[in-house]
Design an enzyme around this catalytic site. Sequence first.
Site, short mmCIF file in Angstrom:
data_model
loop_
_atom_site.label_atom_id
_atom_site.label_comp_id
_atom_site.label_asym_id
_atom_site.label_seq_id
_atom_site.Cartn_x
_atom_site.Cartn_y
_atom_site.Cartn_z
N GLU A 41 0.90 -1.27 0.18
CA GLU A 41 0.05 0.15 -0.04
C GLU A 41 0.82 1.38 0.06
OE1 GLU A 41 -2.33 1.12 3.37
OE2 GLU A 41 -3.88 1.96 2.14
N ASP A 42 1.96 1.29 0.96
CA ASP A 42 2.77 2.52 1.14
C ASP A 42 3.98 2.64 0.23
OD1 ASP A 42 0.49 3.01 2.56
OD2 ASP A 42 1.67 2.38 4.55
#
Length: 727
Positions: free
Chosen positions: A81-82
């Site tokens: 996600e990051d």
Amino acid sequence: MAKDFQKEFVDFEKIIKKNNPHADINLIKKAYDFAELHHRGQKRNSGEDYFIHPIAVAINLSNMALDDQTICAGLMHDVLEDTDVSKEEMEKEFGKEITFLVDGVTKLKQIKFESKEEKQAENIRKMVLAMSNDVRVVLIKLADRLHNMRTLEYKTEEKQKQTARETIEIYVPLAHRLGIYTIKWELEDLCFRYLNPQEYYELAQMVHIKRREREAYINEIIETLDKALQSTKIDYEITGRPKSLYSIYKKMKRNDIEFDEIYDLTAVRVLVDTIADCYEVLGKVHSIWKPIPNRIKDYIGQPKPNGYKSLHTTVFGDDSKPFEVQIRTRKMHYECEYGIAAHWKYKENKTKSTEFDERLTFIRQILDWQKDGGKDINNKEFMEILKGDFFSREIYVYSPKGEIYNLPMNSCAIDFAYRVHTEVGNSCVGAKVNGKMVPISQKLHTGDVIEILTSKNSQGPSRDWLNIVQSNQAKSKIKQFFKKHSKEDNIEIGKELLDKEFKKHDSNYKKLIEDKFYDEVAGEFGFPTRDEMYASIGFGKTSVEQVIQKLIKKYKSENDTEVVEEKIDIPKTKAKSAYGSEIKVSDFDEDIEVKLAKCCNPVPGDKIIGYITKGNGISVHVRSCPNIVNLKTPERLIDVYWRNSRADKFPVRIEVITRDETGVLYQITKLMSSENVSIQAMNVRKNGDDEGLVDMTVQVLNIEELNDLLMKLKSLKQVENAYRVKI
Ligand code: MN
């Protein structure tokens, strides 16, 4: 300055190896380096390097003894996600399984919990689906939430409250449902801190002040117990366990008491190897300290729905200061701390674990239900099913001031009112839920804000409420109200019920049974008068069927007492019982062994009869003892009489029904000692939801002394009833 994560790995590796000596360190190190590299430069709100968070999550998972794949996924749970890493890249490096777990967590993370219920339902549906594919995804999410809650202080106040609310509504019930108590308790305390900060810090302060005193007390208890257990063969460990702040808070709210009145701030825990050891330790504990009735909980015999197993008892220590003892096997303890995670290992080893399967049943039920046209059911209903049946047996609701209360599921405003205060319950006339007027019987849901409307002119609770409320607390308080307020009514209802019941039997009995039988039966049940017995029937406390049975038996025993005379060889024996000398057996010399029957324990003054046993002399029964009344060999009966002179006391078994109130056992034993009555045996157990049953054998001189004792017992505030046991 960036942390040296290579140096940091040394400590991390130690923890991993401690939890699992066979861990694949190469694989874990690879995931560690991969995640560290891709998060490099990112910071948390605290200003620290972002990577401390995945490390903490992986440690939480390792503490749950989860497998290498889960720990790797924990280290990389925020990578997809990051960072720029794609799913394909991760799969190439780490394979399908780990990537599947990380992807699952990433999808779960995108769930944003909105205050709108419909939205939440969709979110939870996703979570359940993720969990049904692989429960490890949800365990990673819990480990993640735990670390985020631990570091919540760096967020804004608004974000803190929002996250805490979401946690108590979704993650705490989830941890509870999965049986992961260590995480559940810690999350609860953290939520409490952010949702009710003032009360949290006040309580924390009070607990802190008393800490030293409490620790000294617990050490003393541990020492005493240790000494007692050393004489056994049991391999045991004793520890003192501090109670969580939130559970203290819940208790204060639930029982409407002050901090000073909470006694079991710390519990003592004993870990042993086998179930048999558990019960042996329980016996030892009760032989040292007196147990409080209703507080003995056998979750080994009857585990909680989420699989929790343990024995709990609360006993009186020195100065009558009660404390709790929990006894369980080491295996149970491990499962209780780590819940479903503890079973993961068994599953992985392909060992059959039915408990694991049972815990997953609820997930399967949801899936089956969805297949069977469940798609038509709207999100709101789905949410209710999840929040109610599947996630928890409890709901969390708020007062208008924002205080949290937990209630059993399906509770309504009346339950809430009684939880707040007895008087609020008794004078409740209406309720607002989330600002809207609702029927007081309407079911409450987690997250509801409830305002109770009271009136001084209220006539008190309605009898129907007993069928509506869910909590035992509300039930017992409503019952108490009626008990106080309508004894006359209960007497009338009792008489009617008795009449109706007679019709089920031969209705002739009603005519045949003499008045004096009623008085006698009332006496046997321990009631001072017939009216008391009727009232108790009307109130629903005494079974009408039992009363009828006794009346009929009484009638039968008074009318079929002819003894068939027949010569029977009486075994001659020199042995004499302690009480044998109190009884004269017609036509026989002193050499017969005479024993008082254990089933009915006759006491001087009772009408008695002897039974010639095969080879064990004569056993003396009360004439109305069912064993005699239903006897198939009446030819073995023989007349026996009490002698006049006697010095010894006689054992009698009595039962005392107590209310769920602390200190009751102390009151009973205090009465016994002031009456100079000694207790031979005592056994305390739960009798229904809000009652305790003290079963004891006491020594009395005669029937008068026994009746006097029973009257005095009944006059105790916490005692509902006391009577002699006649089986
Ligand atoms: Mn995270």
